[in-house]
Design an enzyme around this catalytic site. Structure first.
Site: not given
Ligand code: GLA
Length: 340
Positions: A132, A241
């Site tokens: 990010e 994710e």
């Molecule tokens: C981001 C992070 C993850 C997690 C999510 C929310 O996407 O990369 O590690 O913390 O937020 O749970």
């Protein structure tokens, strides 16, 4: 026993799950993991703050529980995460009460990467080196997030992190991971960032598309398009994710409007979005993994976030850890493709 997700799709990609240490001793999770998943990610325990809370102290308990389970069951892991703007320990950016110098922060980063990567290098096959670092709304003129890392080191630290990780773990896959990078401006800026680094010879193997999506987003074409664009750069793609919220981001801020029980019409749409993802992912050999961010709706970071006291149902298994109907459909779809 009927076959699970991981075997139904094994000709195409891994199916993984994010977990925490305590799940490793729960027989119900154990059974679901063994049946359906072929890789694991530690949800929080390997992040900078949780794993390295003091300058001279590492706290391995949670990530060790997961890594030992993975080793025992021959499951490769995704390593998550080295450089991120969130969940950092308070000591990291300070030195005797002042902002730490750039040189010292580089050194802290490389020591940390070496320590974590060496401990889990035998079981982790792909590392989220950066997470990010792009923020198209509030970032600088190139779209870089104005994080502490960026403010202290500038954006050279991103290149440095990949290069140093390559030296530490010559064989692992090194990933850039982000959210909302499957379409729009965020995808354009990500493609530009990655191709600039690749042109300079920076060792990046892949892009992580987090895929924290909604019951009605995205359509299959959007996912196929993202896969095409990133794979044209020569990158692998992992959906790192995945969860499909039954709300749009902060929809229904008024508690009187929250769903009191599982909204079945949205669960049906959610199933379509899961199917869009698996179908789109199977169109390209560049896709190596689909990992869900959790396993069952009894525990998800989306309960109470970003709207307090709001229950969500974003995963493939329900609150009783039973398969939602979509799981059977995905298994069937994967098996059909296998026979082609
Ligand atoms: C981001 C992070 C993850 C997690 C999510 C929310 O996407 O990369 O590690 O913390 O937020 O749970």
């Amino acid at each position: 026993m009927s076959i699970g997700l991981k075997d139904a799709w094994k000709h195409s990609f891994h199916v993984g799950a994010a977990v925490c240490g305590k799940m490793m001793n729960d027989p119900e999770y154990d059974a679901l993991i063994k049946k359906h998943f072929s890789t694991l990610t530690v949800e929080n325990g390997m992040k900078f703050g949780p794993v390295h809370p003091e300058e001279n102290m590492y706290k391995w308990d949670d990530s060790d529980l997961v890594a030992n389970y993975a080793r025992k069951n021959n499951m490769p892991m995704r390593g998550h995460v080295m450089l991120w703007h969130n969940q950092n320990p308070s000591w990291l950016f300070l030195d005797n009460g002042e902002t730490v110098s750039k040189n010292k922060l580089y050194k802290r980063l490389e020591d940390h990467m070496a320590e974590v990567a060496n401990r889990y290098g035998d079981v982790v096959y792909s590392w989220d080196v950066l997470n990010e670092v792009i923020d198209v709304d509030k970032g600088d003129e190139n779209g870089f997030r104005l994080s502490d890392w960026y403010k202290i080191c500038g954006n050279d630290v991103y290149e440095f992190a990949f290069k140093r990780m390559r030296e530490i773990c010559p064989k692992a896959k090194l990933f850039y991971n982000d959210y909302n990078n499957e379409s729009g401006k965020k995808m354009d800026v990500s493609l530009e960032f990655l191709s600039r680094l690749l042109d300079k010879g920076v060792p990046i193997n892949g892009v992580g598309i987090q895929a924290h999506w909604y019951y009605n987003f995205p359509k299959e074409e959007i996912i196929v398009n993202a896969i095409e664009k990133y794979s044209k750069l020569g990158l692998e793609i992992e959906f790192t994710e995945v969860d499909i919220s039954i709300y749009e981001w902060d929809e229904k801020r008024e508690s009187s409007q929250f769903f009191k029980s599982r909204p079945e019409e949205r669960i049906v749409k959610q199933a379509e979005t899961y199917k869009n993802l698996f179908r789109a992912a199977s169109t390209s050999s560049a896709v190596k993994n689909i990992t869900t961010w959790g396993i069952a709706d009894c525990y998800t970071w989306l309960d109470d976030f970003p709207v307090p006291k709001r229950k969500n149902w974003p995963l493939l298994f329900d609150e009783n850890k039973k398969e939602k109907p979509v799981v059977g459909s995905l298994i069937e779809e994967g098996q059909k493709r296998d026979k082609k």
